[in-house]
Design an enzyme around this catalytic site. Structure first.
Site, mmCIF file in Angstrom:
data_model
loop_
_atom_site.group_PDB
_atom_site.id
_atom_site.type_symbol
_atom_site.label_atom_id
_atom_site.label_comp_id
_atom_site.label_asym_id
_atom_site.label_seq_id
_atom_site.Cartn_x
_atom_site.Cartn_y
_atom_site.Cartn_z
ATOM 1 C CD GLN A 25 -3.033 -9.914 -0.329
ATOM 2 O OE1 GLN A 25 -2.386 -8.633 -0.042
ATOM 3 N NE2 GLN A 25 -4.231 -9.628 -1.113
ATOM 4 N NE ARG A 82 2.941 -0.676 0.258
ATOM 5 C CZ ARG A 82 1.951 -1.230 0.401
ATOM 6 N NH1 ARG A 82 0.912 -1.791 -0.391
ATOM 7 N NH2 ARG A 82 1.469 -1.347 1.846
ATOM 8 C CG ASN A 169 -0.681 -3.035 4.202
ATOM 9 O OD1 ASN A 169 -0.689 -2.234 3.256
ATOM 10 N ND2 ASN A 169 -1.725 -3.856 4.125
ATOM 11 C CG ASN A 298 -2.755 1.093 1.308
ATOM 12 O OD1 ASN A 298 -1.786 1.479 1.068
ATOM 13 N ND2 ASN A 298 -2.743 -0.137 2.076
ATOM 14 C CD GLU A 377 -2.668 -2.213 -0.370
ATOM 15 O OE1 GLU A 377 -4.024 -2.478 -0.466
ATOM 16 O OE2 GLU A 377 -1.780 -2.690 0.191
ATOM 17 C CD1 TRP A 424 -5.060 -4.809 -4.470
ATOM 18 C CD2 TRP A 424 -3.085 -4.610 -3.404
ATOM 19 N NE1 TRP A 424 -4.926 -5.970 -3.881
ATOM 20 C CE2 TRP A 424 -3.434 -5.942 -3.162
ATOM 21 C CE3 TRP A 424 -1.887 -4.227 -2.843
ATOM 22 C CZ2 TRP A 424 -2.936 -6.784 -2.622
ATOM 23 C CZ3 TRP A 424 -1.089 -5.194 -2.276
ATOM 24 C CH2 TRP A 424 -1.703 -6.541 -2.028
ATOM 25 C CD GLU A 431 -8.801 -8.640 -1.636
ATOM 26 O OE1 GLU A 431 -7.442 -8.441 -1.691
ATOM 27 O OE2 GLU A 431 -9.357 -8.095 -0.607
ATOM 28 C CD1 TRP A 432 -6.500 -9.462 1.941
ATOM 29 C CD2 TRP A 432 -5.258 -10.937 3.038
ATOM 30 N NE1 TRP A 432 -5.117 -9.122 1.801
ATOM 31 C CE2 TRP A 432 -4.546 -9.879 2.652
ATOM 32 C CE3 TRP A 432 -4.641 -12.034 3.951
ATOM 33 C CZ2 TRP A 432 -2.992 -9.790 2.896
ATOM 34 C CZ3 TRP A 432 -3.383 -11.933 4.144
ATOM 35 C CH2 TRP A 432 -2.502 -10.828 3.429
HETATM 36 C C1 GBH Z 1 -6.026 -3.782 1.262
HETATM 37 O O1 GBH Z 1 -6.966 -3.922 2.427
HETATM 38 C C2 GBH Z 1 -4.965 -4.733 1.627
HETATM 39 O O2 GBH Z 1 -3.734 -3.946 1.951
HETATM 40 C C3 GBH Z 1 -4.656 -5.803 0.394
HETATM 41 O O3 GBH Z 1 -3.815 -6.699 0.826
HETATM 42 C C4 GBH Z 1 -5.967 -6.296 -0.269
HETATM 43 O O4 GBH Z 1 -6.000 -7.306 -0.877
HETATM 44 C C5 GBH Z 1 -6.630 -4.898 -0.761
HETATM 45 O O5 GBH Z 1 -6.519 -3.798 -0.021
HETATM 46 C C6 GBH Z 1 -7.922 -5.363 -1.386
HETATM 47 O O6 GBH Z 1 -8.797 -5.664 -0.365
HETATM 48 O O7 GBH Z 1 -15.311 -3.300 6.274
HETATM 49 O O8 GBH Z 1 -14.530 -3.422 8.458
HETATM 50 O O9 GBH Z 1 -13.062 -3.891 6.441
HETATM 51 C C7 GBH Z 1 -8.033 -3.033 2.228
HETATM 52 C C8 GBH Z 1 -9.043 -3.348 3.306
HETATM 53 C C9 GBH Z 1 -11.337 -2.909 3.002
HETATM 54 C C10 GBH Z 1 -9.830 -1.931 4.732
HETATM 55 C C11 GBH Z 1 -12.352 -2.283 3.408
HETATM 56 C C12 GBH Z 1 -11.233 -1.015 5.217
HETATM 57 C C13 GBH Z 1 -13.447 -1.247 5.356
HETATM 58 C C14 GBH Z 1 -13.718 -1.447 6.756
HETATM 59 N N1 GBH Z 1 -10.029 -2.291 3.325
HETATM 60 N N2 GBH Z 1 -12.434 -1.704 4.852
HETATM 61 S S1 GBH Z 1 -14.391 -3.189 7.009
#
Ligand code: GBH
Length: 471
Positions: A25, A82, A169, A298, A377, A424, A431-432
């Site tokens: 990221q 981290r 993670n 997280n 996070e 975070w 952001e992916w």
């Molecule tokens: C984290 O993911 C990551 O570790 C980090 O890299 C990222 O930038 C940060 O949070 C912010 O997004 O709707 O099916 O995905 C958090 C990811 C997002 C996981 C919401 C659970 C709900 C289920 N979370 N998600 S789904």
């Protein structure tokens, strides 16, 4: 509660205040210094996979600006930083160690220690070498053994200076979002492969814990993204079952093998058609359930859950890009996420600080062998704007952090063994599948100039840390 009200004893002695990022990221330099493609580099090239066609080539250019970024951390007064290590940088193609890649992390660790900041290292934050995806990725059992070897290489280079080691993670995301819903790399929509990926990441965790433990590591853990699964109507058995299923696939499928050495019976039953039991080999669960020294939590939002169709679903599962999303909820695809009508972040996630308190308290009640907890996070994306004076006034983010920190304090007062909190994120970053469209940083990154500006929330967090240290 505001930081002024922190009193002696609110925060346990040695409580760690930090902030987090992840290699893919922030680093950029995606094909420099010997680094080769990770699954995210390849995924980002897939049409419609990442918002705006954004890629990871430059990101925050942290790879080149690392010393200055460490100085920002020092100005904020962070106790710990981290970060994650890129497997594809350290062992490009998962072949021999790339000394230049390892050297980047070695220099980072030295800079941190020099600045009095504790390095908190994560071995896997979703960026598998593409070469390993081509031999089956996490659906293939052998990938777990490759991870163990990579972990041992990183430990051999940094174990003399890094004390806190996290294997994975959020394996939820790198298995169920990567292989079932396909909104994350490698973008596969194969429920059986996703279920295998869950188990193989567990196995990889267990193998790495074994290897690092015998090499002398003292603080070993894993970070999970955990949620409160709340039935829309606690009197409706359909909603109650939906909440149970969400709790199974988001929380217990990870917590139970790690903390109890066994998958929950209902998870095994629900996933029977997807072959979970078939990929568990004798001896796996003993390794996976080996004691760890901390659990990273997280948490961003709770989930109100229903088993009934709901037209007004919050669109929180699309990943943000154009590709058609599958469901991460293998075998429970019918569950829906109604709105509670709470205020939301730019991710469309509902804001409910008290959820963090109840999650932490519940963990302590339900898991006897629960190790110390760290919030690894917590944070929020908002649509920041830059004021004419160049500052970023982001009161929503400051409030989000302050209220969640207060929620952690309440959990501690109720007996939860929480030892640290990481925001975070330190920097706005990739952001992916949302690309650079969503900003989580307490420090702004201008993607044209790559200039950094500490946001008001960064200043507020620095003040909070200072107040907590004084209390
Ligand atoms: C984290 O993911 C990551 O570790 C980090 O890299 C990222 O930038 C940060 O949070 C912010 O997004 O709707 O099916 O995905 C958090 C990811 C997002 C996981 C919401 C659970 C709900 C289920 N979370 N998600 S789904």
């Amino acid at each position: 509660m505001s930081e002024r009200e922190y009193t002696q004893g609110t925060w346990p002695h040695g409580f760690i205040w930090g902030s987090a990022t992840a290699a893919a990221q922030v680093e950029g330099a995606a094909h420099e210094g010997g680094k080769e493609d990770s699954i995210w580099d390849v995924f980002a090239r897939l049409p419609g996979a990442v918002y705006g066609g954004h890629d990871l080539e430059v990101a925050d250019d942290h790879y080149h600006r690392m010393p200055a970024d460490v100085q920002i951390m020092k100005r904020l007064g962070l106790d710990s930083y981290r970060f994650s290590v890129s497997w594809a940088r350290v062992r490009p193609g998962d072949r021999a160690v790339n000394p230049e890649g390892l050297d980047f992390y070695s220099r980072l660790v030295d800079e941190l220690l020099e600045a009095g900041i504790l390095p908190w290292l994560t071995l896997y934050h979703w960026d598998l070498p593409q070469a390993l995806e081509e031999t089956g990725g996490w659906a293939d059992r052998d990938t777990a053994f490759r991870f163990r070897d990579y972990a041992a290489d990183v430990y051999a280079a940094l174990g003399d200076r890094v004390t806190h080691w996290t294997t994975f993670n959020e394996p939820f995301c790198s298995s169920l979002l990567g292989y079932a819903s396909g909104v994350h790399a490698p973008g596969r929509q194969e429920p059986r492969a996703a279920v295998s990926a869950v188990h193989h990441q567990h196995l990889a965790h267990g193998l790495a814990v074994g290897a690092l433990r015998s090499a002398g590591a003292e603080h070993l853990g894993i970070t999970l993204n955990l949620t409160n699964a709340i039935p829309r109507d606690a009197a409706d058995p359909v909603d109650v079952d939906a909440a149970r299923r969400l709790d199974s696939l988001a929380n217990r499928i990870f917590l139970d093998p790690i903390l109890r050495g066994a998958y929950p019976a209902d998870t095994l039953a629900d996933l029977e058609p997807y072959g979970l039991a078939d990929v568990i080999l004798p001896g796996d669960l003993e390794m996976i359930g080996a004691p760890i020294d901390f659990l990273g939590v997280n948490h961003y939002h709770d989930d109100l859950v229903s088993g009934r169709p709901n037209a007004s679903d919050a669109d929180s599962h699309s990943g943000g890009a154009d590709r058609e999303a599958g469901s991460p909820w293998v075998g429970s695809e019918h569950i829906t996420f109604p709105s509670r009508g709470l205020p939301r972040t730019a991710m469309d996630w509902e804001i409910n600080p008290d959820g963090l308190r109840s999650l932490l308290v519940r963990l302590g009640q339900e898991y006897e062998a629960l190790p110390p907890l760290y919030i690894t996070e917590n944070g929020a994306a908002f649509d920041d704007t830059v004021a004419t004076d160049g500052a970023v006034h982001d009161p929503d983010r400051s409030r989000f952090i302050r209220d969640h920190v207060a929620s952690v304090a309440e959990a501690i007062a109720e007996g939860a063994d929480v030892r640290g909190y990481f925001v975070w994120s330190l920097l706005d970053n990739f952001e992916w599948s949302y690309g650079y469209d969503k900003r989580f940083g307490i420090v702004r990154v201008d993607y044209d100039t790559l200039e950094r500006t500490i946001k008001d929330s960064g200043l507020a967090y620095a003040a909070l840390i200072a107040a907590a240290h004084e209390a």
